[in-house]
Design a protein around this motif. Structure first.
Motif, PDB file in Angstrom:
ATOM      1  N   CYS A  31       8.388   4.989   8.278  1.00 37.96           N
ATOM      2  CA  CYS A  31       8.157   3.551   8.422  1.00 37.96           C
ATOM      3  C   CYS A  31       7.999   2.915   7.043  1.00 37.96           C
ATOM      4  CB  CYS A  31       6.884   3.348   9.250  1.00 37.96           C
ATOM      5  SG  CYS A  31       6.407   1.646   9.500  1.00 37.96           S
ATOM      6  N   LEU A  32       8.792   1.868   6.778  1.00 36.45           N
ATOM      7  CA  LEU A  32       8.652   1.101   5.557  1.00 36.45           C
ATOM      8  C   LEU A  32       8.093  -0.257   5.936  1.00 36.45           C
ATOM      9  CD1 LEU A  32       9.077   1.100   2.499  1.00 36.45           C
ATOM     10  CD2 LEU A  32      11.293   0.037   2.907  1.00 36.45           C
ATOM     11  N   LEU A  33       6.877  -0.526   5.471  1.00 34.85           N
ATOM     12  CA  LEU A  33       6.201  -1.780   5.788  1.00 34.85           C
ATOM     13  C   LEU A  33       6.656  -2.858   4.805  1.00 34.85           C
ATOM     14  CD1 LEU A  33       2.633  -0.289   6.265  1.00 34.85           C
ATOM     15  CD2 LEU A  33       4.236  -0.955   8.070  1.00 34.85           C
ATOM     16  N   ILE A  34       7.109  -3.977   5.336  1.00 30.78           N
ATOM     17  CA  ILE A  34       7.511  -5.123   4.526  1.00 30.78           C
ATOM     18  C   ILE A  34       6.322  -6.088   4.551  1.00 30.78           C
ATOM     19  CG2 ILE A  34       9.259  -6.896   4.158  1.00 30.78           C
ATOM     20  CD1 ILE A  34      10.369  -3.967   4.264  1.00 30.78           C
ATOM     21  N   VAL A  35       5.576  -6.122   3.459  1.00 33.28           N
ATOM     22  CA  VAL A  35       4.348  -6.919   3.389  1.00 33.28           C
ATOM     23  C   VAL A  35       4.723  -8.391   3.234  1.00 33.28           C
ATOM     24  CG1 VAL A  35       2.193  -7.291   2.153  1.00 33.28           C
ATOM     25  CG2 VAL A  35       3.095  -4.972   2.398  1.00 33.28           C
ATOM     26  N   GLU A  36       4.270  -9.188   4.192  1.00 34.73           N
ATOM     27  CA  GLU A  36       4.593 -10.608   4.211  1.00 34.73           C
ATOM     28  C   GLU A  36       3.902 -11.335   3.067  1.00 34.73           C
ATOM     29  OE1 GLU A  36       3.358 -11.474   8.198  1.00 34.73           O
ATOM     30  OE2 GLU A  36       5.322 -10.948   9.007  1.00 34.73           O
ATOM     31  N   HIS A  37       4.506 -12.433   2.650  1.00 34.88           N
ATOM     32  CA  HIS A  37       3.996 -13.239   1.539  1.00 34.88           C
ATOM     33  C   HIS A  37       2.539 -13.627   1.770  1.00 34.88           C
ATOM     34  CE1 HIS A  37       4.033 -15.963  -1.830  1.00 34.88           C
ATOM     35  NE2 HIS A  37       3.514 -16.900  -1.053  1.00 34.88           N
ATOM     36  N   GLY A  38       1.700 -13.339   0.793  1.00 36.01           N
ATOM     37  CA  GLY A  38       0.285 -13.694   0.854  1.00 36.01           C
ATOM     38  C   GLY A  38      -0.596 -12.704   1.581  1.00 36.01           C
ATOM     39  N   ALA A  39      -0.016 -11.772   2.278  1.00 34.75           N
ATOM     40  CA  ALA A  39      -0.817 -10.785   3.023  1.00 34.75           C
ATOM     41  C   ALA A  39      -1.182  -9.613   2.109  1.00 34.75           C
ATOM     42  CB  ALA A  39      -0.036 -10.264   4.222  1.00 34.75           C
ATOM     43  N   PRO A  40      -2.375  -9.060   2.282  1.00 36.08           N
ATOM     44  CA  PRO A  40      -2.726  -7.882   1.481  1.00 36.08           C
ATOM     45  C   PRO A  40      -1.963  -6.660   2.011  1.00 36.08           C
ATOM     46  CG  PRO A  40      -4.481  -8.380   3.023  1.00 36.08           C
ATOM     47  CD  PRO A  40      -3.469  -9.482   3.160  1.00 36.08           C
ATOM     48  N   PRO A  41      -1.628  -5.729   1.139  1.00 39.46           N
ATOM     49  CA  PRO A  41      -0.962  -4.511   1.615  1.00 39.46           C
ATOM     50  C   PRO A  41      -1.938  -3.672   2.437  1.00 39.46           C
ATOM     51  CG  PRO A  41      -1.521  -4.293  -0.696  1.00 39.46           C
ATOM     52  CD  PRO A  41      -1.858  -5.707  -0.299  1.00 39.46           C
ATOM     53  N   PRO A  42      -1.442  -2.742   3.239  1.00 39.02           N
ATOM     54  CA  PRO A  42      -2.355  -1.887   4.011  1.00 39.02           C
ATOM     55  C   PRO A  42      -3.226  -1.067   3.065  1.00 39.02           C
ATOM     56  CG  PRO A  42      -0.108  -1.071   4.134  1.00 39.02           C
ATOM     57  CD  PRO A  42      -0.047  -2.378   3.420  1.00 39.02           C
ATOM     58  N   GLU A  43      -4.471  -0.834   3.478  1.00 41.28           N
ATOM     59  CA  GLU A  43      -5.398  -0.091   2.621  1.00 41.28           C
ATOM     60  C   GLU A  43      -5.019   1.377   2.514  1.00 41.28           C
ATOM     61  OE1 GLU A  43      -9.519  -0.716   3.427  1.00 41.28           O
ATOM     62  OE2 GLU A  43      -9.256  -2.872   3.594  1.00 41.28           O
ATOM     63  N   GLN A  44      -4.507   1.940   3.592  1.00 41.15           N
ATOM     64  CA  GLN A  44      -4.090   3.348   3.582  1.00 41.15           C
ATOM     65  C   GLN A  44      -2.722   3.456   4.225  1.00 41.15           C
ATOM     66  OE1 GLN A  44      -6.947   5.851   5.504  1.00 41.15           O
ATOM     67  NE2 GLN A  44      -8.603   5.277   4.150  1.00 41.15           N
ATOM     68  N   VAL A  45      -1.923   4.371   3.678  1.00 40.13           N
ATOM     69  CA  VAL A  45      -0.629   4.672   4.282  1.00 40.13           C
ATOM     70  C   VAL A  45      -0.544   6.176   4.496  1.00 40.13           C
ATOM     71  CG1 VAL A  45       0.633   2.667   3.395  1.00 40.13           C
ATOM     72  CG2 VAL A  45       0.526   4.742   2.032  1.00 40.13           C
ATOM     73  N   SER A  46       0.124   6.560   5.559  1.00 43.02           N
ATOM     74  CA  SER A  46       0.279   7.982   5.850  1.00 43.02           C
ATOM     75  C   SER A  46       1.430   8.545   5.035  1.00 43.02           C
ATOM     76  CB  SER A  46       0.538   8.200   7.343  1.00 43.02           C
ATOM     77  OG  SER A  46       1.883   7.882   7.662  1.00 43.02           O
ATOM     78  N   ILE A  47       1.641   9.842   5.159  1.00 43.46           N
ATOM     79  CA  ILE A  47       2.741  10.497   4.461  1.00 43.46           C
ATOM     80  C   ILE A  47       4.097   9.967   4.949  1.00 43.46           C
ATOM     81  CG2 ILE A  47       2.934  12.445   6.055  1.00 43.46           C
ATOM     82  CD1 ILE A  47       3.388  14.192   3.536  1.00 43.46           C
ATOM     83  N   TYR A  48       4.112   9.388   6.139  1.00 43.73           N
ATOM     84  CA  TYR A  48       5.355   8.879   6.736  1.00 43.73           C
ATOM     85  C   TYR A  48       5.586   7.405   6.448  1.00 43.73           C
ATOM     86  CZ  TYR A  48       4.899  13.227   9.303  1.00 43.73           C
ATOM     87  OH  TYR A  48       4.767  14.554   9.630  1.00 43.73           O
ATOM     88  N   GLU A  49       4.739   6.794   5.621  1.00 42.89           N
ATOM     89  CA  GLU A  49       4.839   5.357   5.375  1.00 42.89           C
ATOM     90  C   GLU A  49       4.932   5.040   3.887  1.00 42.89           C
ATOM     91  OE1 GLU A  49       2.129   3.142   8.605  1.00 42.89           O
ATOM     92  OE2 GLU A  49       0.989   4.294   7.141  1.00 42.89           O
ATOM     93  N   ASP A  50       5.466   3.848   3.631  1.00 42.69           N
ATOM     94  CA  ASP A  50       5.426   3.240   2.306  1.00 42.69           C
ATOM     95  C   ASP A  50       5.470   1.738   2.544  1.00 42.69           C
ATOM     96  OD1 ASP A  50       5.295   2.915  -0.410  1.00 42.69           O
ATOM     97  OD2 ASP A  50       7.105   4.057  -0.851  1.00 42.69           O
ATOM     98  N   TRP A  51       5.252   0.954   1.505  1.00 39.78           N
ATOM     99  CA  TRP A  51       5.323  -0.495   1.673  1.00 39.78           C
ATOM    100  C   TRP A  51       5.960  -1.144   0.463  1.00 39.78           C
ATOM    101  CZ3 TRP A  51       2.738  -3.708  -1.715  1.00 39.78           C
ATOM    102  CH2 TRP A  51       1.719  -3.140  -2.472  1.00 39.78           C
ATOM    103  N   VAL A  52       6.548  -2.327   0.703  1.00 39.86           N
ATOM    104  CA  VAL A  52       7.184  -3.125  -0.351  1.00 39.86           C
ATOM    105  C   VAL A  52       6.901  -4.591  -0.064  1.00 39.86           C
ATOM    106  CG1 VAL A  52       9.050  -1.482  -0.808  1.00 39.86           C
ATOM    107  CG2 VAL A  52       9.379  -3.269   0.897  1.00 39.86           C
ATOM    108  N   ARG A  53       7.097  -5.414  -1.102  1.00 45.15           N
ATOM    109  CA  ARG A  53       7.032  -6.868  -0.939  1.00 45.15           C
ATOM    110  C   ARG A  53       8.436  -7.430  -1.158  1.00 45.15           C
ATOM    111  NH1 ARG A  53       2.032  -9.080  -0.634  1.00 45.15           N
ATOM    112  NH2 ARG A  53       0.323  -7.888  -1.490  1.00 45.15           N
ATOM    113  N   PRO A  54       8.860  -8.350  -0.299  1.00 43.52           N
ATOM    114  CA  PRO A  54      10.175  -8.964  -0.523  1.00 43.52           C
ATOM    115  C   PRO A  54      10.085  -9.985  -1.649  1.00 43.52           C
ATOM    116  CG  PRO A  54       9.188  -9.788   1.507  1.00 43.52           C
ATOM    117  CD  PRO A  54       8.239  -8.766   0.940  1.00 43.52           C
ATOM    118  N   PRO A  55      11.140 -10.297  -2.320  1.00 42.73           N
ATOM    119  CA  PRO A  55      12.471  -9.691  -2.184  1.00 42.73           C
ATOM    120  C   PRO A  55      12.500  -8.343  -2.908  1.00 42.73           C
ATOM    121  CG  PRO A  55      12.536 -11.361  -3.888  1.00 42.73           C
ATOM    122  CD  PRO A  55      11.130 -11.381  -3.316  1.00 42.73           C
ATOM    123  N   ILE A  56      13.257  -7.434  -2.375  1.00 41.12           N
ATOM    124  CA  ILE A  56      13.378  -6.107  -2.987  1.00 41.12           C
ATOM    125  C   ILE A  56      14.845  -5.849  -3.325  1.00 41.12           C
ATOM    126  CG2 ILE A  56      13.495  -4.944  -0.756  1.00 41.12           C
ATOM    127  CD1 ILE A  56      11.960  -2.590  -2.158  1.00 41.12           C
TER     128      ILE A  56
END
Length: 166
Positions: A31-56
């Motif tokens: 799962c790749l989390l797309i962090v919405e504008h102004g929202a804080p990123p998740p505090e913890q991510v599992s081994i199956y996750e990562d996150w980015v902010r658009p635009p990427i």
């Protein structure tokens, strides 16, 4: 044969689609989390996750997807850390020094045969008894510990041992 990992990764808007993220976590989907504008990123991510902010940038996106896939593959093999903790999938177990020394060749050749004489040599170097009964006793104790994380030590009669998933 190259597997197209991008099709296996779910792209989830965070935090708007938090319930989709929970489903992915429960099923251990990449799962790749797309962090919405102004929202804080998740505090913890599992081994199956990562996150980015658009635009990427597309090449950055491909790199994140490759990294996710690589982490998920690593999670399918047991890892013995220097502190004596064995990690496999989502579980871990603490091992004694002797158990770590005996397990090291079994983990480095995960799913392959490790000859009984190799384990005998390890016990001799550590100063412990290396008789056939001593090897069997150490392997029995190791089996009990590994069972806690979903691994088994299989006996290959007259030759040695193999570590594999239960």
């Amino acid at each position: 044969m190259k597997v197209d990992v991008k099709n296996r990764v779910k792209f989830v808007r965070w935090p708007a689609e938090s319930e989709v993220r929970q489903e992915c976590q429960a099923l251990q989907h990449l799962c790749l989390l797309i962090v919405e504008h102004g929202a804080p990123p998740p505090e913890q991510v599992s081994i199956y996750e990562d996150w980015v902010r658009p635009p990427i940038v597309p090449e950055d996106l491909r790199a994140r997807v490759r990294q996710l896939a690589a982490r998920a593959v690593l999670n399918e093999k047991p890892v013995l850390d220097p502190a004596g903790i064995l990690y496999f999938r989502e579980a871990s177990v603490t091992l004694s020094l002797t158990q770590c020394e005996m397990l090291a060749p079994l983990i480095s050749r995960y799913g392959q045969l490790v000859y009984r004489n190799e384990l005998k040599d390890i016990l001799e170097r550590s100063g412990a008894s290396s008789s056939s009964n001593a090897i069997d006793l150490h392997v029995m104790r190791l089996r009990r510990r590994l069972q806690m994380v979903g691994l088994a030590v299989r006996n290959v009669w007259g030759r040695g041992f193999v570590v594999e998933p239960i």
